[in-house]
Design an enzyme around this catalytic site. Structure first.
Site, mmCIF file in Angstrom:
data_model
loop_
_atom_site.group_PDB
_atom_site.id
_atom_site.type_symbol
_atom_site.label_atom_id
_atom_site.label_comp_id
_atom_site.label_asym_id
_atom_site.label_seq_id
_atom_site.Cartn_x
_atom_site.Cartn_y
_atom_site.Cartn_z
ATOM 1 N N ASP A 1 0.843 -1.210 0.000
ATOM 2 C CA ASP A 1 0.000 0.000 0.000
ATOM 3 C C ASP A 1 0.873 1.253 0.000
ATOM 4 O OD1 ASP A 1 -2.439 1.241 -0.192
ATOM 5 O OD2 ASP A 1 -2.784 1.329 1.970
ATOM 6 N N ASP B 1 2.412 2.783 8.058
ATOM 7 C CA ASP B 1 1.215 1.972 7.825
ATOM 8 C C ASP B 1 1.518 0.633 7.170
ATOM 9 O OD1 ASP B 1 -1.134 3.302 8.869
ATOM 10 O OD2 ASP B 1 -0.647 4.901 7.468
ATOM 11 N N THR C 1 -4.526 0.607 -3.390
ATOM 12 C CA THR C 1 -5.321 1.795 -3.689
ATOM 13 C C THR C 1 -5.335 1.970 -5.202
ATOM 14 O OG1 THR C 1 -4.635 2.766 -1.593
ATOM 15 C CG2 THR C 1 -5.564 4.265 -3.229
#
Length: 682
Positions: A540, A563, A580
């Protein structure tokens, strides 16, 4: 293609989760492939000790001539391994005193009779984990020489450093089947093993087991002139190898690989019936340290009917004879085996072949086109974080606790006693982030407070983030300092980065200079190279997950990756479709299986955005279907006027990071090795 997207709220992070979707060995010079260091201050790792242990091998075996050579002619010189031992040295003294044994067999008998079973060394061969080209090293292993695994690891690391590029020290040894070896006693005489650096997982590849055993740290080199690290003989595959007066290859001062080898993608034309098959190959410092390695890599890719690639030519028909020829102006090469080159027509491209090569270069052909219509915009921020007012009053700890709905007595003692709570700096669906200060040092940190009741069914993302972050320690990755897991709430103390995330920085600035972009991509590539060396994929990579430090005038001085809710170790191809949409790699959408290089694709998207302010793949109104079609096609542009003042070097880097085929896409290390990243003009 129509796909449903399911939103995965990764704590503060709303990441999107989509529903599911060797060749024959070339003749290596043993002199050039084995160059152990001599450490006079470390008896356990000195070359003389290796020599001594090799003499402790069974000289009556079928390999005794290869191992020891002519015992009467053995000699020893500093810094080289000649096969002589203390036993053979004593034999020389006996000969000089007139007590000459009648035969070589008597010498062997003397050595054998004086040896006990405890001194007999095992001959063990080691391969580098994941390197199918490296022919391996063989060293003697005995209980007297190595008291522990650590001393064996130290020696193997030193030997490998002289021959291949390794990411760190050897930490693990596996059998050829991938079983971890836990003790020296498990190493069997005459067997091969795989050594892994930095706790890499075992990589099952076709290791180069067809090569001659390298038992032969004691080489049959009569002159006992082992080549130093800075000197190498000319490659045996080159035509016209120069020979010295004694018939051995002439020594040539090697050019440092850093000055020759750089990451690049070359096009290969397989010899055969026209139209010929056209393939691509990524060359870099890992798979192309020598001319032989490049030829082996080409052999693996083109798969000639005649077997091994013996001859390589440029598009103009010029023979490729040295390593530097692969890194010059030519990037198209013909691969031949033993068959002859008939005439100059062999090097002429047919129409279909020419079209295929042009299609490969479709991305670069779009450079300089004028953009039609309004300028594309950045996608909306994927993290649904509420804006947090900056109010000095919120620095009060009691006010902060009231705002997050936690009583002071509910705070874990480890946090309450060591940190002072400050203002709220992030508020998401699952978690709240609070700025804190350590009571003693007054240094700032961030406290992530995760409400488990809000992420039921997705607890594994929290566990994955904590599990991965515990393993990481890197200047460009957010560090986890403390975790406190309670039944209802998880507390994580992590680094505090004052400049916010990169998405907000892009929103403020719109586009960055090449120098600023270079700083950020260096830091990101460094973090990815570290992750990938541990076989961890982030999955990500996006501006919202990159935190930045700014100087007084707003320039980015530091970038850190955060993250890790979607991060995982890669031991085989992954198929879970996640990420994403703007940054997702084509192999994820096509559900063909993916690995570490999806992070490189996302980093390429980010680099493109940094320089012009919008992504390379866009769709009207952020519609997913046309966006995915554009990503899978791999066609994008460097349109004017947004790219008119940006150099060709960074365009080349982006083009190599955004290769649709992951096999030829740059690795994270290739990004760091690229001339633009290093600040060179070409």
């Amino acid at each position: 293609m129509r796909m449903e997207i399911q939103t995965v709220n990764n704590h503060i992070n709303n990441s999107l989760i989509l529903p599911s979707l060797i060749p024959p060995e070339s003749n290596h010079s043993l002199n050039s492939s084995i160059t152990p260091h001599s450490r006079s201050n470390s008896p356990a790792s000195s070359n003389s000790e290796i020599e001594k242990d090799f003499q402790d091998l069974d000289l009556t075996s079928s390999n005794n001539q290869t191992l020891g050579g002519d015992l009467n002619n053995c000699s020893k010189s500093n810094g080289s391994l000649s096969g002589a031992s203390s036993s053979s040295a004593n034999t020389s003294n006996i000969i000089s005193n007139g007590n000459t044994p009648n035969t070589t067999a008597q010498v062997k008998k003397r050595i054998s009779s004086s040896r006990t079973s405890t001194r007999k060394a095992r001959r063990i061969k080691f391969y580098r984990n994941g390197d199918r080209f490296y022919s391996g090293i063989t060293i003697p292993v005995s209980n007297e020489r190595y008291r522990s695994f650590e001393s064996l690891f130290e020696d193997i690391t030193r030997l490998l450093e002289d021959n291949v590029k390794i990411p760190g020290a050897v930490r693990t040894i596996y059998t050829m089947c991938g079983k971890k070896v836990t003790s020296l006693e498990e190493l069997e005489d005459g067997q091969s093993y795989v050594c892994s650096c930095n706790n890499e997982n075992f990589k099952k590849v076709e290791y180069n087991t067809s090569s001659q055993p390298l038992s032969i740290l004691a080489l049959t080199n009569k002159a006992n002139n082992r080549l130093s690290k800075m000197y190498r003989p000319l490659s045996p595959l080159k035509n016209g190898t120069a020979l010295g007066s004694n018939g051995s290859p002439m020594l040539t001062k090697s050019i440092e690989l850093d000055n020759i080898v750089f990451p690049r993608i070359v096009t290969l034309i397989r010899n055969g019936t026209k139209p010929r098959k056209i393939m691509r190959l990524l060359l870099n410092k890992r798979n192309s340290p020598t001319f032989d390695h490049v030829v082996q890599s080409i052999t693996q890719v083109v798969k000639l009917d005649t077997g091994y690639v013996r001859k390589v030519f440029t598009l103009s028909g010029t023979p490729v004879l040295q390593l530097a020829d692969f890194f010059g102006e030519d990037d198209i090469f013909f691969a031949y085996g033993t068959e002859r080159v008939n005439n100059s027509d062999d090097f002429k491209l047919e129409s279909d072949e020419h079209k295929a090569i042009q299609a490969i270069r479709k991305t670069l052909r779009t450079a300089g086109t004028a953009y039609q219509g309004p300028k594309p915009k950045m996608p909306t921020k994927s993290k649904n974080t509420k804006p947090v007012p900056i109010d000095p009053k919120l620095e009060d700890e009691e006010s902060t606790l009231n705002n997050i709905g936690i009583d002071a007595s509910e705070l874990p003692a480890a946090i309450r006693e060591n940190y002072v709570l400050g203002q709220i700096i992030g508020d998401g669906n699952f978690a709240i982030v609070v700025k804190i200060k350590e009571r003693k040092s007054r240094l700032p940190y961030a406290l992530k407070i995760i409400d488990k009741s809000k992420c039921q069914g997705k607890e594994h993302y929290i566990d994955a983030e904590v599990r991965v972050m515990k393993k990481l320690q890197h200047p460009h990755i957010i560090s986890l300092l403390m975790e406190v897991d309670q039944p209802a709430i998880m507390y994580l103390v992590v680094d505090y980065v004052s400049g916010g995330d990169l998405f907000d920085a892009i929103t403020r600035v719109t586009r960055f200079s090449e120098d600023q972009s270079r700083v950020m991509i260096r830091h990101l590539a460094s973090a990815l190279a570290y992750l990938h060396s541990m076989s961890i994929v982030h999955r990500d990579i996006k501006p919202e997950n990159l935190l930045v430090e700014l100087d007084d005038i707003g320039n980015v001085t530091q970038l850190k990756l955060a993250d890790f809710g979607l991060a995982c170790e890669v031991t085989e191809p992954l198929y879970a479709v996640c990420g994403t949409p703007t940054y997702v790699a084509p192999e994820i959408l096509m559900e063909t299986g993916y690995g570490l290089k999806i992070d490189v694709w996302a980093a390429g998207i980010i680099l493109y955005i940094l320089l012009c302010g919008f992504p390379p793949f866009v769709s009207p109104d952020n519609e997913q279907e046309p966006l995915f079609d554009a990503i899978i096609s791999g066609v994008y542009e460097f349109p004017d006027p947004y790219w008119s003042d940006i150099c060709d070097g960074v365009r080349d880097l982006i083009a190599n990071m955004l290769q649709s085929d992951p096999d030829v896409r740059f690795t994270s290390e290739d990004i760091l090795d690229h001339y633009w990243t290093m600040g060179e003009s070409s």
